[in-house]
Design an enzyme around this catalytic site. Structure first.
Site, mmCIF file in Angstrom:
data_model
loop_
_atom_site.group_PDB
_atom_site.id
_atom_site.type_symbol
_atom_site.label_atom_id
_atom_site.label_comp_id
_atom_site.label_asym_id
_atom_site.label_seq_id
_atom_site.Cartn_x
_atom_site.Cartn_y
_atom_site.Cartn_z
ATOM 1 N N TYR A 31 -0.585 8.235 -1.445
ATOM 2 C CA TYR A 31 -0.383 8.550 -3.860
ATOM 3 C C TYR A 31 -1.170 9.420 -4.107
ATOM 4 O O TYR A 31 -1.545 9.690 -5.393
ATOM 5 C CB TYR A 31 -0.849 7.055 -3.491
ATOM 6 C CG TYR A 31 0.660 5.699 -3.550
ATOM 7 C CD1 TYR A 31 1.806 6.406 -3.232
ATOM 8 C CD2 TYR A 31 0.563 4.374 -5.050
ATOM 9 C CE1 TYR A 31 3.205 5.279 -2.708
ATOM 10 C CE2 TYR A 31 1.668 3.942 -3.832
ATOM 11 C CZ TYR A 31 2.654 4.377 -3.018
ATOM 12 O OH TYR A 31 3.989 3.133 -3.535
ATOM 13 N N GLY A 32 -2.676 8.656 -2.793
ATOM 14 C CA GLY A 32 -3.612 9.643 -4.343
ATOM 15 C C GLY A 32 -3.919 11.510 -4.794
ATOM 16 O O GLY A 32 -4.503 11.557 -5.367
ATOM 17 N N CYS A 54 -10.605 3.420 0.132
ATOM 18 C CA CYS A 54 -9.544 3.561 0.553
ATOM 19 C C CYS A 54 -9.386 3.091 1.377
ATOM 20 O O CYS A 54 -9.984 2.854 2.509
ATOM 21 C CB CYS A 54 -8.859 5.281 0.813
ATOM 22 S SG CYS A 54 -7.120 5.278 0.997
ATOM 23 N N THR A 55 -7.857 2.057 1.456
ATOM 24 C CA THR A 55 -7.563 1.405 2.199
ATOM 25 C C THR A 55 -7.569 1.530 3.883
ATOM 26 O O THR A 55 -7.140 0.459 4.648
ATOM 27 C CB THR A 55 -6.877 -0.186 2.006
ATOM 28 O OG1 THR A 55 -5.581 0.408 1.810
ATOM 29 C CG2 THR A 55 -7.193 -0.678 0.555
ATOM 30 N N HIS A 56 -7.129 2.457 3.658
ATOM 31 C CA HIS A 56 -7.219 3.219 4.852
ATOM 32 C C HIS A 56 -7.987 3.488 5.796
ATOM 33 O O HIS A 56 -8.131 3.593 7.362
ATOM 34 C CB HIS A 56 -5.903 4.735 5.027
ATOM 35 C CG HIS A 56 -4.403 5.169 4.673
ATOM 36 N ND1 HIS A 56 -4.248 4.863 3.183
ATOM 37 C CD2 HIS A 56 -3.911 5.082 5.670
ATOM 38 C CE1 HIS A 56 -2.990 5.061 3.375
ATOM 39 N NE2 HIS A 56 -2.390 5.034 5.156
ATOM 40 N N CYS A 99 -4.581 -0.844 -2.529
ATOM 41 C CA CYS A 99 -4.644 0.104 -2.916
ATOM 42 C C CYS A 99 -5.854 0.797 -3.126
ATOM 43 O O CYS A 99 -5.015 0.469 -4.809
ATOM 44 C CB CYS A 99 -3.665 0.602 -2.843
ATOM 45 S SG CYS A 99 -3.138 2.901 -3.097
ATOM 46 N N ASN A 100 -6.296 1.327 -3.157
ATOM 47 C CA ASN A 100 -7.646 1.521 -4.490
ATOM 48 C C ASN A 100 -7.198 2.529 -5.258
ATOM 49 O O ASN A 100 -7.090 2.215 -7.202
ATOM 50 C CB ASN A 100 -8.566 2.554 -3.445
ATOM 51 C CG ASN A 100 -9.294 1.497 -2.830
ATOM 52 O OD1 ASN A 100 -10.494 0.890 -3.780
ATOM 53 N ND2 ASN A 100 -9.323 1.131 -1.712
ATOM 54 N N THR A 101 -5.796 3.464 -5.024
ATOM 55 C CA THR A 101 -4.885 3.835 -5.468
ATOM 56 C C THR A 101 -4.228 3.945 -6.296
ATOM 57 O O THR A 101 -3.873 3.859 -7.850
ATOM 58 C CB THR A 101 -4.574 5.050 -4.969
ATOM 59 O OG1 THR A 101 -4.945 5.681 -3.847
ATOM 60 C CG2 THR A 101 -4.175 6.247 -5.339
ATOM 61 N N ASP A 150 0.627 -1.011 -0.555
ATOM 62 C CA ASP A 150 -0.379 -0.366 0.100
ATOM 63 C C ASP A 150 0.783 1.379 -0.074
ATOM 64 O O ASP A 150 2.381 1.427 0.154
ATOM 65 C CB ASP A 150 -0.657 -0.241 1.631
ATOM 66 C CG ASP A 150 -2.024 1.189 1.045
ATOM 67 O OD1 ASP A 150 -2.570 1.646 0.748
ATOM 68 O OD2 ASP A 150 -1.925 1.944 2.990
ATOM 69 N N SER A 151 0.365 2.326 -0.646
ATOM 70 C CA SER A 151 0.792 3.516 -0.229
ATOM 71 C C SER A 151 1.628 3.350 1.526
ATOM 72 O O SER A 151 2.901 4.478 1.636
ATOM 73 C CB SER A 151 -0.001 4.945 -0.841
ATOM 74 O OG SER A 151 -1.368 5.282 0.274
HETATM 75 N N1 DGL Z 1 -4.377 3.227 0.887
HETATM 76 C C1 DGL Z 1 -4.620 3.957 -0.047
HETATM 77 C C2 DGL Z 1 -6.683 3.142 -0.989
HETATM 78 O O1 DGL Z 1 -6.546 2.148 -0.473
HETATM 79 C C3 DGL Z 1 -5.045 5.597 -0.548
HETATM 80 C C4 DGL Z 1 -4.565 6.599 0.583
HETATM 81 C C5 DGL Z 1 -2.899 7.406 0.073
HETATM 82 O O2 DGL Z 1 -3.211 8.112 -0.030
HETATM 83 O O3 DGL Z 1 -1.972 6.927 -0.588
HETATM 84 O O4 DGL Z 1 -6.377 4.751 -1.851
#
Ligand code: DGL
Length: 264
Positions: A46-47, A189-191, A78-80, A14-15
Site C-alpha cells: 500500500y505504501g 510498519c507492521t511487517h 497497518c500504519n499506511t 493490513d495490506s
Molecule cells: N504493513 C503496512 C504498514 O504498517 C505496510 C506495508 C505496505 O506498504 O503495504 O504500514
C-alpha cells in the site's frame, strides 16, 4: 441501530500479512475474543500507492468484514492505511470503534537516554500528516531520523527467505543512518517486527532497542471495547480466522506460521 452482541468478532486488516504482528499481541491481551484477519496481499504494498487508492482498498475491506462477519470493532493494523484512511473511516462508520496504528515514536522518546532514534516506515506513512504531527511533537526531545523503506515489507510477504537480499537492503538503507549513538529503532510498519531477528543479527553485539506499536494498539482495542460495553466476559476461547485477497493457499499457511513464529 447499535448491535450490542458481544460475541461478534473483531475485524483486523493490513495490506498483507504484516498486521499479524498486531494480531499476535491482540490475541494475548484479549484471549476471549474472536478475530477475523484480512490480508490484502494481492494489493500489497500500500505504501507506494496514492492516498485515494489506499482509502478505497481499506474501505472495501472494512465493508466486507462488516457485511460478511458482522464485526463489532475494526483494527487497521497497518500504519499506511491508518495514515491514509482513519479519519474518513471514523467519520463514515460511527457505530463501531475503529482502532489504528501509528509509529511508536512516543514510547521511543520516553525510553530515550540521549541517543538517536530511527523511525522506519513506508513512503506513504512517512509522507502523511500523522507522522509529520508526531515528528513535530517530539522533535525537540530527541534526535529522530526518519527512514523511508521502499520494498522492505515485501520480504515478509515472501516468507522471509531472502536473507542475502535483506542484508543488502540494510547495508544500502539502514547503514547510512545507523550512527554509534543510535539507541532505538521504531518499526513503523507492521511487517517489520517479523524482521527483528534479521535486524538483531545485522547489529551483531550492538544493543539497539526495537520498538513497535502492537502493544499500544492492542491495549487501545481493549479500552475501546470496554468503553462501548463490547468486551467479552463469557468463558469463550477466542478463535482466529484468516482471510486473504489472494486465492493462493500458501498465504493462509504463511499467516498461521507468522502468528506462531518466535520473533526474538
Ligand atoms: N504493513 C503496512 C504498514 O504498517 C505496510 C506495508 C505496505 O506498504 O503495504 O504500514
Amino acid at each position: 441501530m447499535k448491535d450490542n452482541d458481544k460475541t461478534r468478532p473483531v475485524g483486523m486488516m493490513d495490506s498483507g500479512l504484516g498486521g499479524i504482528s498486531v494480531l499476535r499481541e491482540a490475541v494475548r491481551v484479549l484471549p476471549k475474543e474472536d478475530f477475523v484477519y484480512f490480508g490484502d496481499s494481492v494489493n500489497v504494498p500500500y505504501g507506494t500507492r496514492t492516498t485515494e487508492k489506499v482509502q478505497e482498498l481499506t474501505f472495501n475491506v472494512v465493508e466486507k468484514l462488516r457485511q460478511e462477519y458482522n464485526i463489532k470493532a475494526m483494527v487497521i493494523a497497518c500504519n499506511t492505511a491508518t495514515s491514509a484512511s482513519i479519519k474518513a473511516l471514523r467519520a463514515h462508520y460511527t457505530d463501531m470503534p475503529i482502532i489504528g496504528i501509528e509509529p511508536a515514536v512516543k514510547p521511543a522518546v520516553i525510553c530515550n537516554q540521549g541517543g538517536r532514534i530511527i523511525v522506519m516506515g513506508t513512503p506513504m506513512t512517512m509522507r502523511l500528516e500523522n507522522y509529520q504531527r508526531l515528528m513535530n511533537m517530539y522533535k525537540d526531545e530527541a534526535e529522530i531520523v526518519p527512514l523511508t523503506c521502499w520494498g522492505l515489507a515485501e520480504f515478509v510477504e515472501d516468507g522471509i527467505r531472502d536473507h542475502e537480499g535483506l542484508r543488502k537492503f540494510f547495508d544500502e538503507n539502514l547503514k547510512p543512518v545507523l550512527t554509534d549513538d543510535t539507541e532505538s529503532i521504531v518499526l513503523g510498519c507492521t511487517h517489520y517486527p517479523f524482521l527483528k531477528k534479521e535486524l538483531k543479527n545485522y547489529f551483531g553485539d550492538r544493543n539497539i532497542l526495537l520498538i513497535d506499536g502492537s502493544k499500544g494498539t492492542s491495549s487501545q482495542l481493549r479500552r475501546r471495547l470496554d468503553e462501548e460495553g463490547l468486551l467479552r466476559d463469557d468463558d469463550h476461547k477466542g478463535e482466529v480466522t484468516f482471510l486473504n485477497s489472494s486465492d493462493d493457499p500458501k498465504m493462509i499457511e504463511l499467516s498461521w506460521q507468522l502468528l506462531n513464529m518466535d520473533l526474538d
